[in-house]
Scaffold this active site. Structure first.
Site, PDB file in Angstrom:
ATOM      1  NE  ARG A 152      16.081  15.845   9.922  1.00 35.39           N
ATOM      2  CZ  ARG A 152      14.561  16.123   9.637  1.00 35.39           C
ATOM      3  NH1 ARG A 152      13.801  15.354   8.752  1.00 35.39           N
ATOM      4  NH2 ARG A 152      14.311  17.087  10.547  1.00 35.39           N
ATOM      5  CG  PHE A 170      10.045   8.376  -0.177  1.00 34.92           C
ATOM      6  CD1 PHE A 170       9.282   8.724  -1.164  1.00 34.92           C
ATOM      7  CD2 PHE A 170      10.408   7.077  -0.030  1.00 34.92           C
ATOM      8  CE1 PHE A 170       8.517   7.651  -1.683  1.00 34.92           C
ATOM      9  CE2 PHE A 170       9.711   6.052  -0.482  1.00 34.92           C
ATOM     10  CZ  PHE A 170       8.926   6.358  -1.431  1.00 34.92           C
ATOM     11  CG  ASP A 172      11.326  13.930  -2.769  1.00 37.93           C
ATOM     12  OD1 ASP A 172      11.330  13.491  -1.709  1.00 37.93           O
ATOM     13  OD2 ASP A 172      10.315  14.422  -3.481  1.00 37.93           O
ATOM     14  CB  ALA A 189      10.954   6.449  -4.272  1.00 37.98           C
ATOM     15  CG  ASP A 249      10.887   9.931   6.170  1.00 41.00           C
ATOM     16  OD1 ASP A 249       9.658   9.257   6.599  1.00 41.00           O
ATOM     17  OD2 ASP A 249      11.205  11.062   6.428  1.00 41.00           O
ATOM     18  CB  CYS A 302       4.669   9.722   8.605  1.00 43.42           C
ATOM     19  SG  CYS A 302       4.397  10.016   6.949  1.00 43.42           S
TER      20      CYS A 302
HETATM   21  N1  SAH Z   1      12.537  12.310   4.469  1.00 37.77           N
HETATM   22  C1  SAH Z   1      12.079  13.705   4.672  1.00 37.77           C
HETATM   23  C2  SAH Z   1      10.477  13.890   4.638  1.00 37.77           C
HETATM   24  C3  SAH Z   1      10.015  12.929   3.476  1.00 37.77           C
HETATM   25  S1  SAH Z   1       8.242  13.551   3.132  1.00 37.77           S
HETATM   26  C4  SAH Z   1      12.829  14.553   5.676  1.00 37.77           C
HETATM   27  O1  SAH Z   1      12.921  14.027   6.578  1.00 37.77           O
HETATM   28  O2  SAH Z   1      12.620  15.726   5.693  1.00 37.77           O
HETATM   29  C5  SAH Z   1       7.894  12.439   1.814  1.00 37.77           C
HETATM   30  C6  SAH Z   1       8.675  12.821   0.421  1.00 37.77           C
HETATM   31  O3  SAH Z   1       8.340  11.854  -0.438  1.00 37.77           O
HETATM   32  C7  SAH Z   1       8.365  14.137  -0.202  1.00 37.77           C
HETATM   33  O4  SAH Z   1       9.364  15.005  -0.209  1.00 37.77           O
HETATM   34  C8  SAH Z   1       7.528  13.777  -1.360  1.00 37.77           C
HETATM   35  O5  SAH Z   1       7.952  14.661  -2.532  1.00 37.77           O
HETATM   36  C9  SAH Z   1       8.211  12.469  -1.917  1.00 37.77           C
HETATM   37  N2  SAH Z   1       7.404  11.325  -2.722  1.00 37.77           N
HETATM   38  C10 SAH Z   1       6.142  11.233  -2.723  1.00 37.77           C
HETATM   39  N3  SAH Z   1       5.966  10.178  -3.720  1.00 37.77           N
HETATM   40  C11 SAH Z   1       7.088   9.889  -4.124  1.00 37.77           C
HETATM   41  C12 SAH Z   1       7.411   8.897  -5.243  1.00 37.77           C
HETATM   42  N4  SAH Z   1       6.621   8.042  -5.726  1.00 37.77           N
HETATM   43  N5  SAH Z   1       8.766   8.957  -5.284  1.00 37.77           N
HETATM   44  C13 SAH Z   1       9.664   9.761  -5.048  1.00 37.77           C
HETATM   45  N6  SAH Z   1       9.235  10.665  -4.012  1.00 37.77           N
HETATM   46  C14 SAH Z   1       7.994  10.662  -3.597  1.00 37.77           C
END
Ligand code: SAH
Length: 391
Positions: free
Chosen positions: A211, A226, A247, A275, A295, A335
């Site tokens: 970040r 995400f 998200d 997404a 992410d 991840c």
């Molecule tokens: N970038 C964030 C962590 C992301 S974790 C950080 O640095 O804190 C993954 C995220 O993807 C979660 O918040 C989850 O709600 C979201 N997510 C999962 N499937 C998704 C989808 N199909 N569309 C959008 N968001 C999604």
């Protein structure tokens, strides 16, 4: 003096070889002989009665044994836990210059299998992820209280892996008070974590350095896909003119809006959407972004799911590349432990080829100092990131 009153577990030669190879786990099939004993500490030996140290015992789990201590002469007691947690804590000290939130104990990565401890400012969140480690709870809490001096400790024991250990899934206070929302700082950004209800233990600490990296490069129109609670978005907002945080979780983005307000980032907009859908629609609209972060959650939860997961990653990264303005930057992350670094590079190559753009890999990143990777324990390695630019 070592304790001789612990139950004795004999490992097959394969099980013993696994330990010798630097991995702390021994599976059910590699236990040669074991008494019918409840979860707790056990002594280990090989089939020739040579002692192999002390381990956590999980009789209901496929992973029966998690070795804590290789030296048969050392006793695993309150003092042992204090020393082990002190060593882990000391290695995090350099992080204090930039943040007050970090992983104090990263399980196998710190030689403390199935134990996770995260710090958010003055509170700790603990995950006890095996039946064996559950039996050590009092020692762990005592050591954390003495060493880390938290105002509260919360057990986020609601992780799904606990079911495989025959354990209940609960969230419970272990010490003092842990508020619903805890403010911490990260490279100059203020953030709220949600220890009781948030993902993981309340935030994604493992992307901290990424970040900061992406924040230092951000400009123009930025996009955080995400986004969870807008973690990358707040860093992007420092250099970008506008940031869109996408998200699927409305709860996470509600906290994302709070995080934006906390930092005075009026130019961060949150969008609750899938997404994949949102990225396709943005493309149809002809939107362009100068800085993008993608992410995703772990698409490959198992090895069997890998081929499909790779297609998912390639698709979402391709969509990101297509939305980049000329000279733009994409930070793409995975991840999934099951997606190794070669697979990740393969995915990026496919995404680049399918985008039809000339994509340059500027930097590869992995886990920060508080999420150590032990080279003989592949499971400790999971996070990969790539900084890509298009001409
Ligand atoms: N970038 C964030 C962590 C992301 S974790 C950080 O640095 O804190 C993954 C995220 O993807 C979660 O918040 C989850 O709600 C979201 N997510 C999962 N499937 C998704 C989808 N199909 N569309 C959008 N968001 C999604």
């Amino acid at each position: 003096m070592a304790r001789t009153d612990l139950p004795l577990v004999t490992l097959s030669s394969k099980g013993a070889a696994r330990l010798a190879g630097g991995h702390p786990w021994v599976f059910r099939s590699d236990i040669a002989q074991a008494p019918n004993t409840p979860p707790g500490l056990v002594r280990l030996q090989d089939t020739r009665q040579r002692p192999l140290g002390t381990a956590l015992w999980s009789p209901a789990s496929e992973i029966r044994v998690r070795r804590l201590e290789a030296d048969p002469e050392r006793t695993v007691d309150a003092g042992w836990w204090h020393d082990a947690i002190a060593r882990a804590g000391a290695r995090r000290r350099p992080l204090g210059a930039h943040t007050d939130a970090w992983r104090v104990v990263h399980g196998e990565g710190d030689g403390l299998p199935s134990l996770v401890v995260d710090r958010y400012a003055d509170v700790l969140v603990v995950q006890l992820l095996s039946a064996g480690i559950e039996t050590q709870r009092a020692h762990i809490v005592d050591a954390l209280r003495a060493l880390e001096r938290p105002e509260g400790i919360l057990a986020r024991n609601d992780a799904a892996v606990r079911a495989r250990e025959g354990l209940s899934r609960t969230t419970e206070p272990l010490l003092g008070h842990v508020p619903e929302s805890v403010e911490f700082r990260e490279h100059g950004v203020r953030m709220l974590a949600a220890p009781h209800t948030g993902q993981k233990t309340g935030a994604f600490l493992d992307q901290r350095d990424n970040r900061a990296l992406v924040g230092s490069l951000a400009r123009g129109r930025a996009l955080d896909v995400f986004s969870y609670h807008g973690s990358f978005a707040q860093h992007l907002a420092r250099g970008a003119d506008s940031v869109t945080a996408v998200d699927v979780s409305a709860d996470a983005l509600a906290r994302g809006a709070e995080n934006a307000a906390l930092n005075g980032h009026a130019h961060v907009t949150t969008v609750v959407a899938d997404a994949f859908d949102w990225l396709r629609e943005a493309r149809t609209r002809g939107d362009r972004f100068d800085t993008i972060v993608i992410d995703p959650p772990a698409f490959a939860k198992s090895r069997a799911a890998l081929p499909q997961a790779m297609r998912g990653y390639a698709d979402v990264f391709r969509l990101g590349l297509l939305l980049l303005a000329e000279g733009g930057t994409l930070f793409a992350a995975s991840c999934s432990h099951h997606l190794g670094l070669p697979d990740f590079l393969d995915v990026l190559e496919h995404a680049a080829a399918d985008s039809g753009r000339r994509v340059t890999l500027r930097q590869l990143t992995t886990q920060p100092l508080d999420h150590p990777i032990v080279l003989t324990i592949p499971e400790t390695q999971y996070l990969k990131g790539a900084l890509l630019t298009v001409d």
